[in-house]
Every structure is written in structure tokens, then in C-alpha cells.
Enzyme design. Structure first.
Site, PDB file in Angstrom:
ATOM      1  CD  GLU A   1      -2.923  -7.592   2.111  1.00  0.00           C
ATOM      2  OE1 GLU A   1      -2.509  -6.436   1.890  1.00  0.00           O
ATOM      3  OE2 GLU A   1      -3.695  -7.876   3.039  1.00  0.00           O
TER       4      GLU A   1
ATOM      5  CD  GLU B   1       1.063  -5.972   5.156  1.00  0.00           C
ATOM      6  OE1 GLU B   1       1.885  -6.889   5.378  1.00  0.00           O
ATOM      7  OE2 GLU B   1       0.346  -5.950   4.133  1.00  0.00           O
TER       8      GLU B   1
ATOM      9  CB  ALA C   1      -0.874  -0.014   1.248  1.00  0.00           C
TER      10      ALA C   1
ATOM     11  N   GLY D   1       0.489  -5.109   0.632  1.00  0.00           N
ATOM     12  CA  GLY D   1      -0.612  -5.086  -0.328  1.00  0.00           C
ATOM     13  C   GLY D   1      -0.224  -5.742  -1.649  1.00  0.00           C
TER      14      GLY D   1
HETATM   15  N1  3HC Z   1       4.613   3.427   0.170  1.00  0.00           N
HETATM   16  C1  3HC Z   1       5.118   4.633  -0.135  1.00  0.00           C
HETATM   17  N2  3HC Z   1       6.430   4.851  -0.405  1.00  0.00           N
HETATM   18  C2  3HC Z   1       7.239   3.798  -0.370  1.00  0.00           C
HETATM   19  C3  3HC Z   1       6.772   2.498  -0.072  1.00  0.00           C
HETATM   20  C4  3HC Z   1       5.390   2.322   0.198  1.00  0.00           C
HETATM   21  N3  3HC Z   1       4.867   1.127   0.448  1.00  0.00           N
HETATM   22  N4  3HC Z   1       7.817   1.648  -0.116  1.00  0.00           N
HETATM   23  C5  3HC Z   1       8.896   2.389  -0.434  1.00  0.00           C
HETATM   24  N5  3HC Z   1       8.557   3.672  -0.585  1.00  0.00           N
HETATM   25  C6  3HC Z   1       9.434   4.788  -0.966  1.00  0.00           C
HETATM   26  C7  3HC Z   1      10.516   5.021   0.065  1.00  0.00           C
HETATM   27  O1  3HC Z   1      10.056   5.880   1.082  1.00  0.00           O
HETATM   28  C8  3HC Z   1      11.614   5.633  -0.767  1.00  0.00           C
HETATM   29  O2  3HC Z   1      11.289   6.985  -0.947  1.00  0.00           O
HETATM   30  P1  3HC Z   1      12.451   8.089  -1.068  1.00  0.00           P
HETATM   31  O3  3HC Z   1      13.279   7.663  -2.246  1.00  0.00           O
HETATM   32  O4  3HC Z   1      11.692   9.348  -1.256  1.00  0.00           O
HETATM   33  O5  3HC Z   1      13.211   8.015   0.226  1.00  0.00           O
HETATM   34  C9  3HC Z   1      11.482   4.939  -2.116  1.00  0.00           C
HETATM   35  O6  3HC Z   1      10.152   4.390  -2.131  1.00  0.00           O
HETATM   36  C10 3HC Z   1      12.464   3.811  -2.317  1.00  0.00           C
HETATM   37  O7  3HC Z   1      12.402   2.938  -1.188  1.00  0.00           O
HETATM   38  P2  3HC Z   1      13.707   2.333  -0.533  1.00  0.00           P
HETATM   39  O8  3HC Z   1      14.745   3.386  -0.374  1.00  0.00           O
HETATM   40  O9  3HC Z   1      13.274   1.609   0.678  1.00  0.00           O
HETATM   41  O10 3HC Z   1      14.190   1.350  -1.676  1.00  0.00           O
HETATM   42  P3  3HC Z   1      14.844  -0.078  -1.554  1.00  0.00           P
HETATM   43  O11 3HC Z   1      15.096  -0.520  -2.937  1.00  0.00           O
HETATM   44  O12 3HC Z   1      15.954  -0.069  -0.567  1.00  0.00           O
HETATM   45  O13 3HC Z   1      13.719  -1.024  -0.927  1.00  0.00           O
HETATM   46  C11 3HC Z   1      11.527  -1.955  -0.707  1.00  0.00           C
HETATM   47  C12 3HC Z   1      12.551  -1.283  -1.654  1.00  0.00           C
HETATM   48  C13 3HC Z   1      12.069  -3.318  -0.279  1.00  0.00           C
HETATM   49  C14 3HC Z   1      10.258  -2.118  -1.478  1.00  0.00           C
HETATM   50  C15 3HC Z   1      11.340  -1.075   0.534  1.00  0.00           C
HETATM   51  O14 3HC Z   1      11.056   0.234   0.125  1.00  0.00           O
HETATM   52  C16 3HC Z   1      10.228  -1.498   1.449  1.00  0.00           C
HETATM   53  O15 3HC Z   1      10.421  -2.389   2.251  1.00  0.00           O
HETATM   54  N6  3HC Z   1       9.053  -0.831   1.349  1.00  0.00           N
HETATM   55  C17 3HC Z   1       7.973  -1.003   2.260  1.00  0.00           C
HETATM   56  C18 3HC Z   1       7.253  -2.294   2.032  1.00  0.00           C
HETATM   57  C19 3HC Z   1       6.089  -2.398   2.959  1.00  0.00           C
HETATM   58  O16 3HC Z   1       6.193  -2.201   4.152  1.00  0.00           O
HETATM   59  N7  3HC Z   1       4.925  -2.734   2.389  1.00  0.00           N
HETATM   60  C20 3HC Z   1       3.751  -2.874   3.178  1.00  0.00           C
HETATM   61  C21 3HC Z   1       3.046  -1.578   3.229  1.00  0.00           C
HETATM   62  S1  3HC Z   1       1.635  -1.644   4.282  1.00  0.00           S
HETATM   63  C22 3HC Z   1       0.455  -2.416   3.385  1.00  0.00           C
HETATM   64  O17 3HC Z   1       0.698  -2.856   2.304  1.00  0.00           O
HETATM   65  C23 3HC Z   1      -0.911  -2.515   4.023  1.00  0.00           C
HETATM   66  C24 3HC Z   1      -1.802  -3.451   3.265  1.00  0.00           C
HETATM   67  O18 3HC Z   1      -1.848  -4.693   3.923  1.00  0.00           O
HETATM   68  C25 3HC Z   1      -3.205  -2.908   3.211  1.00  0.00           C
END
Ligand code: 3HC
Length: 679
Positions: A105, A125, A63, A102
Site C-alpha cells: 500500500e 491480508e 503493518a 501495508g
Molecule cells: N508484523 C510484525 N512482525 C512480523 C511481520 C509483520 N507484518 N512480518 C513478519 N514478522 C516477524 C515474524 O513474526 C518473525 O518474527 P520472529 O523472528 O520473532 O519469529 C520475523 O518477522 C521474521 O519473519 P519470518 O520468519 O516470516 O521471515 P521470512 O523471511 O520467512 O518471511 C515475510 C518474511 C515473507 C515478510 C513473512 O514474514 C510474512 O509473510 N510476513 C507477513 C506479511 C503480511 O501478512 N503482511 C500484511 C500485514 S497486515 C497489513 O499490512 C494491514 C494493512 O493493510 C493495514
């Protein structure tokens, strides 16, 4: 805004492509685009199957976290996913990069999943203080069983494509470079077959047949989950997936998700997510600053610190030469490194080949000249300015021009160290935390003359060796140790005023630290720096040493320890403390846990405010990153500065005043203006 979702027809297969850099987060436009694309595929009789894939570096990484806490704009992710799953034409997720949260998912809602070998799939998450909120907790156990789902949902580490295949999460591993074509071929092969919907799966019978797996999981992971709300909610949701009909399970998941989303822990952990990424950026150093290639690293000192530092680079495949004064010290150091690697291999986290590859990159020397061709040299010698300057003077004469010279000092003035060289622009501090091969934090100490390319290189390298780096200015103790000092001062004062030392520890344990200051002293060794003269006793530490209480290593320090290292408070120590308090004339009184907590933590916030005011940290969130990664500050409170925001800065100021403790102008000003440190 251009639509991040496009569609292409490949014969009877509709390919839905997302292009939403950098990580294809499932923001509103992506969700709406997906919904439309699926509807288009269903309405078009020429379409017999659908593939969903992403352009760019990754499949949907979750998400869009930046939307959290804002009013939701439809369609919601669950709505889109239900539409995907309801399709009566087979839908295939084509996964590369990281299918997270997400994103995972979405894949679960599809009828089939294919992935490239390098793909990773997970539900992280929980690391944001949440559980999956688009039916992940209900679909995943139905597909792979509760036992396989539990670690994914409640611990949140992604799994490899091959592991995903082995548990039934992925149907087929396809070619690394032919995902698009292979996914289309796979989808075409499913045309006309009965539709398999994950929500209708029944694999979760394992949790119903053997409910003990939930308690066993809790018991096994209790330490990791201590204090966190989300893992318990995650376990509960997975358990319910086995007991409730799908629609009710989803309702329950939504309830738990909403509770967590509106709670303080998730706010703190989402703050941390962005804080860690912000810490990567150096305000006045452009992201495209050319980097200095680092092909070989020198480390001076083969002790615990030097060895640990070397391991970081060896593990990342970067050759290291360690320098020592004596051959025995070198041999001992190399032996410890090998043993550490072999222990890691025994725990199954490294193969024997990887151990040999790492060790094969290690060389040793007694001669400074052998460091001449290093691109980076890090000294980890005795913490003394004269010694450090001598080392840097020597390095300056032998190491090639353009190489970076770094000190692992934890307190000393990096600018003064740099004066021992003719290249202060190439000098900086790289402050590793012990054990250096394990601890995530790296303070990059920026000297007055440190060049932008040197800083940018250190930052990039830190990522390569798996560290979380934060830039600090030159001041005594930098960010972390500087803030530790006022806490330690208060801990010492509190026990003199009548608080029991174990209560001081307990307060920090209850707050979420892994240990308190007196447990920490016992672990580190009370006799560190002791002059070893039992007749000279002027401090409590000296009194403890004189009484033969050196810490955990000899079974008694502040606490008494049994063979299993269980601790009990010591009457002898209590009496010693009372004696010192009486000698100094400090009156004794009952001290509440609230007072202990406030006196330990508020002065840290004040110190953090001074660090910010002096520009020694770039941003408040950097301080949070330091304390969470280097000192065990509980992640679910967001770090000291975020925590102070949640307490309210005015409350912190009045607390400090109540105890007669200093309040700096910066903190007072912010409190008076009703501001926060973080946004
Ligand atoms: N939403 C918004 N922005 C995000 C994001 C997300 N899910 N994931 C990454 N970004 C942004 C980062 O903030 C970063 O922004 P910046 O360049 O402005 O600092 C940019 O994308 C690049 O991210 P990383 O520097 O972390 O890049 P990496 O290549 O090192 O890692 C990744 C990539 C493994 C995808 C890592 O970004 C990550 O772990 N992201 C989060 C994943 C996550 O937690 N997903 C679950 C979200 S909650 C959800 O999905 C709820 C659902 O169940 C309803």
C-alpha cells in the site's frame, strides 16, 4: 528508541530509508518517521523528487501485526499514505524483497514503483482474516483493473516483479544490485512531469463494464474460500472501487476492515501466523546450533509414501537415492514420481526443464551399500517394529558416521527404533503426511537421545523443502494421530447410538473440515488391513468389506458413489450399523448436531491437554499448527487449542463431563483457574 527512518540527499532527490529489522514492518515509529521525512522533503525547495526504500532484507512487509488488537497510536498508515500521495514532488517506491500488505500500500501511494527482478509484491491480508486497510483495495484496482486486483486482494498470493510490471503495478524493473542508484535516476527522470496519483486512476472500468468477473471469480475460487469471511469482503471492496468515488470506497474499506479485525476469524488467523513461526523454534536448542550439511538423501521404500518423500528433496534440488527390495517396485515408484512431475508441468506449475532437473537428481538402488554416503536416510517401509528395527540395524552398519537416520513411522516408538543402532543421537522421526509431496505438515519426532544438531538440521531442512514442521515427543501417534484417535472413537460410538454417519460427516464439514471421518474412510479404502475372509465379521468395517463395500475405489463404502464421485448415503450401510447396534445392545436415540460436534471435538482438546502436560508438544500453538496443516482443521478457527480457548475451557470441561467423557487434570486445572492454552 532510534528513529528507524533516515533521510539522505542525493542532489535534488531526497532518499527516505527505513531500517526496522527484521522485515521493516510499519510500526508506529516507522509511520511517524515516514510522515516527518515526507514533510521534510516537501518543505525543502532543493528537493525535487523523493525515493522511499528500505535497508535490510526487504521493503516494508506490512503493518506491524503485533500492534493489532492494541489501542492505535498515530499517525495511522492511511494518513501517512495520503500525505505521500498528495506530494506535488514525484515519489518513487524502490522495492526489493517482499512489498506486502501495508508495504504494497505504501508503494501504491507513491507515484511510481521500481523493483528488482527478485522482488515480490502482494496483499496477503486475507491470510490474516483481513482485507487491506490502507486503501489497497481502492488504489490497486484503480491502477491495474479489477480482474488483476481480485486474486491479489482476495487470495493474497504475492506476484513476481515481472508479473507486477505486466499488469502495470510496477513501472520499471531495475538492476538487482543497483536498486538505490537506479531508483534515484528514475525519480530524477520524473521531475517536472505531471503527478500521477493512483487514487485518481480509472483502470477499474473492466469491473464496471463486465460485472460478471466478480461472480466468475467467486465460482472459480469457491472451494479455496469456503468458510472464510475475508475473501468475500475483499471481492466486495474491489467491486466498490469501480462504483464509488475514491473517498467513499476508502470509507467502505475501513468499515469492512474494522469488522474483520474485531471478528474471531482474524484473531484465529493472526494466532496461526505467529504459531507457525513459533513452531520453528525448539525451546532448548539455540538458534545458532551448528547444522549438519545435507547434500544427499536416501529414502527406503518406493511406494506412495517413499516416492512422495523423495519428491520433496528432488524439488529442492537435493539428490536422492531410493532403495527397494525389487527392481519392479523401483521402476514403478520412479514411474509414479515422473508422472506426478509431468502432471505438475501440465498444470503450468513446473517447466519441462525443471522436471528433468528433478528427475536427474534421482537414483535408485537395490543395495544398502549405495546409501553409505547419504547425509540423511529416511525409511518409509511397512509400519512394523521388527521390520523397522531390521532396517535401522542395516543402516547403522552401512551409512557413514554423522549421518541422520530417520523413520517415517506414524505411531511407533522412535526410542525403540533407535536401539537397533549404535548412534541413537542421530536417530529421529520424520513423520510426513500423505501425499507427502503435497501435505505441508512434518512432525519431527524427538527421541530421548536425539542430538540438538540433528533436530536443528531437520528443522532447517524442513523449511528448505517447504514444510511446516512441529517437534513432537515420543508417544503413540505423536501429536496428530494421537488426537485423531479419540475423535474416531466418538465417531464410531455416535453412529452406534443412533446418529446417522452422514450427519457425523456433515457436522465436521459445517465446522470447516474438508471431509468427515466416514468420507475419509471411503477415500482411504475401508479394506486397508482387512484379513479378506468374508466369513469372519466382528466389526462394522469387516461387515462393509464382506459386503464388497471397499470405499470410493469400487464405488461403494459408507456411501454409494456415482461416476462423478458424488456420494449418497446407503440404506445397506444404515441397516448394517443398526444390526451391529442391536447386537451390542446399544440403545438408539436422536442425537443433536451440537452433541455430535462436542463429542467429536472436546475429546481432542482433552488429548491435546495431555500431550502438553506430558511435554509431547512444546506449546499449545504447535498442536494448532499440526491440526491445521495435517488434518484440515479450519484455519479460521485457529486450530483445536485456540478454538478451545474461544469456546472457554470451562465449557469444554463441562461438555466432556456431560457426556461422561474423561477430563485430564491439566485441562481441569486450567479451566478452574480461568486460563487459556494460548496466552
Ligand atoms: N508484523 C510484525 N512482525 C512480523 C511481520 C509483520 N507484518 N512480518 C513478519 N514478522 C516477524 C515474524 O513474526 C518473525 O518474527 P520472529 O523472528 O520473532 O519469529 C520475523 O518477522 C521474521 O519473519 P519470518 O520468519 O516470516 O521471515 P521470512 O523471511 O520467512 O518471511 C515475510 C518474511 C515473507 C515478510 C513473512 O514474514 C510474512 O509473510 N510476513 C507477513 C506479511 C503480511 O501478512 N503482511 C500484511 C500485514 S497486515 C497489513 O499490512 C494491514 C494493512 O493493510 C493495514
Amino acid at each position: 528508541m532510534t528513529n528507524p527512518i533516515s533521510t539522505v540527499h542525493d542532489g535534488d532527490v531526497l532518499v527516505v530509508v527505513s531500517n526496522n529489522p527484521p522485515v521493516n514492518a510499519l510500526g508506529q515509529a516507522v509511520r511517524a518517521g515516514l510522515q516527518d521525512a515526507i514533510a521534510q522533503g516537501l518543505a525543502d525547495d532543493s528537493v525535487k523528487a523523493i525515493v522511499i526504500r528500505c535497508d535490510g532484507r526487504t521493503f516494508f512487509a506490512g503493518a506491524d501485526i503485533t500492534e493489532f488488537g492494541k489501542p492505535p497510536v498515530g499517525p495511522s498508515l492511511p494518513e501517512v499514505l495520503d500525505a505521500i500521495e498528495a506530494s506535488d514532488k514525484p515519489v518513487v517506491a524502490a522495492i526489493h524483497g517482499t512489498a506486502l500488505g501495508g508495504g504494497c500500500e505504501v508503494a501504491l501511494a507513491c507515484h511510481y514503483r521500481v523493483a528488482v527482478p527478485s522482488a515480490k509484491i502482494g496483499l496477503p491480508e486475507v491470510k490474516l482474516g483481513l482485507i487491506p486497510g490502507a486503501a489497497g483495495t481502492q488504489r490497486l484496482p484503480r491502477l491495474v483493473g479489477a480482474e488483476a486486483a481480485l486474486p491479489m486482494v482476495a487470495i493474497g498470493n504475492p506476484i513476481s516483479a515481472s508479473k507486477a510490471k505486466s499488469i502495470g503495478l510496477v513501472d520499471e524493473i531495475v538492476g538487482e544490485d543497483s536498486l538505490a542508484a537506479d531508483a534515484i535516476a528514475f525519480a530524477r527522470g520524473k521531475i517536472g512531469q505531471p503527478i500521477r496519483r493512483t487514487s485518481e486512476g480509472t483502470a477499474n472500468q473492466d469491473g464496471v463494464k463486465n460485472p460478471a468477473i466478480f461472480d466468475e471469480f467467486r465460482a472459480k475460487n469457491g472451494r479455496k474460500m469456503r468458510g472464510f469471511d475475508a475473501p468475500n469482503a475483499a471481492i466486495e471492496a474491489v467491486r466498490l472501487a469501480g462504483e464509488l468515488p475514491y473517498s467513499e470506497g476508502v470509507k467502505k474499506e475501513r468499515e469492512l476492515f474494522t469488522q474483520l479485525m474485531t471478528g474471531t476469524q482474524s484473531a484465529a488467523m493472526r494466532h496461526y501466523f505467529f504459531a507457525e513461526r513459533a513452531a520453528n523454534k525448539i525451546d532448548d536448542v539455540p538458534a545458532d546450533t551448528p547444522l549438519i550439511p545435507i547434500a544427499k538423501v536416501g529414502v527406503i521404500g518406493a511406494g506412495t509414501m517413499g516416492g512422495g518423500i523423495a519428491m520433496n528433496f528432488l524439488s529442492a534440488g537435493i539428490p536422492v537415492t531410493i532403495l527397494e527390495m525389487q527392481q519392479e517396485a523401483l521402476d514403478r515408484g520412479v514411474g509414479v514420481i515422473r508422472k506426478n512431475y509431468e502432471n505438475t508441468a501440465k498444470r503450468g506449475r513446473m517447466t519441462a526443464e525443471q522436471v528433468e532437473a528433478a528427475m536427474g537428481n534421482l537414483s535408485t538402488t537395490l543395495q544398502y551399500n549405495d546409501l553409505a554416503d547419504c547425509d540423511l536416510v529416511i525409511e518409509a517401509v511397512y509400519e512394523n517394529m521388527d521390520v523397522k528395527k531390521e532396517v535401522f540395524g542395516k543402516l547403522d552398519t552401512v551409512v557413514k558416521q554423522g549421518a541422520i537416520l530417520a523413520s517415517n513411522t506414524s505411531y511407533l516408538d522412535v526410542n525403540e527404533i533407535a536401539t537397533a543402532t549404535t548412534r541413537p543421537g542421530y536417530v529421529l522421526g520424520l513423520h510426513f503426511f500423505s501425499p507427502a509431496n503435497v501435505m505441508k505438515l512434518l512432525e519431527i519426532v524427538r527421541g530421548a537421545e536425539t542430538r540438538p544438531d540433528v533436530l536443528a538440521t531437520a528443522m532447517k531442512l524442513s523449511k528448505k523443502i517447504g514444510k511446516v514442521a512441529v517437534v513432537a515427543g515420543v508417544c503413540h501417534g505423536f501429536i496428530g494421530n494421537r488426537m485423531l484417535s479419540p475423535r474416531q472413537e466418538q465417531a464410531n460410538a455416535l453412529i452406534m447410538e443412533g446418529a446417522n454417519y452422514w450427519e457425523v460427516d456433515e457436522v465436521l464439514l459445517d465446522f470447516g473440515f474438508p471431509m468427515g471421518p466416514f468420507q475419509m474412510a471411503d477415500l482411504a479404502g475401508i479394506d486397508i488391513g482387512w484379513h479378506r475372509d468374508p466369513s469372519k465379521v466382528t466389526t462394522l468395517r469387516e461387515a462393509l468389506c464382506a459386503a464388497g463395500r471397499f470405499g470410493q475405489k469400487n464405488g461403494k463404502g459408507f456411501y454409494d458413489y456415482d461416476e462423478s464421485r458424488n456420494r449418497t448415503p446407503s440404506d445397506e450401510v444404515r441397516a448394517l450399523i443398526a444390526e451391529f447396534a442391536a447386537k451390542s445392545g446399544t440403545p438408539q436415540r436422536e442425537i443433536s448436531k451440537d452433541e455430535i460436534k462436542e463429542r467429536l471435538l472436546y475429546p481432542m482438546v482433552n488429548e491435546g491437554a495431555m500431550i502438553l502436560d506430558e511435554g509431547m508438544a512444546q506449546r499449545a500453538s504447535d498442536i494448532d499448527v499440526v491440526w491445521i496443516n495435517g488434518y484440515g482443521w479450519p484455519l479460521y478457527t485457529g486450530g483445536p487449542m485456540f478454538w478451545a480457548d474461544t469456546v472457554g475451557l470451562a465449557n469444554v470441561v463441562s461438555g466432556l463431563e456431560k457426556y461422561g467423557l474423561p477430563v485430564c487434570d491439566y485441562l481441569r486445572g486450567k479451566a478452574e483457574r480461568g486460563e487459556r492454552f494460548n496466552g
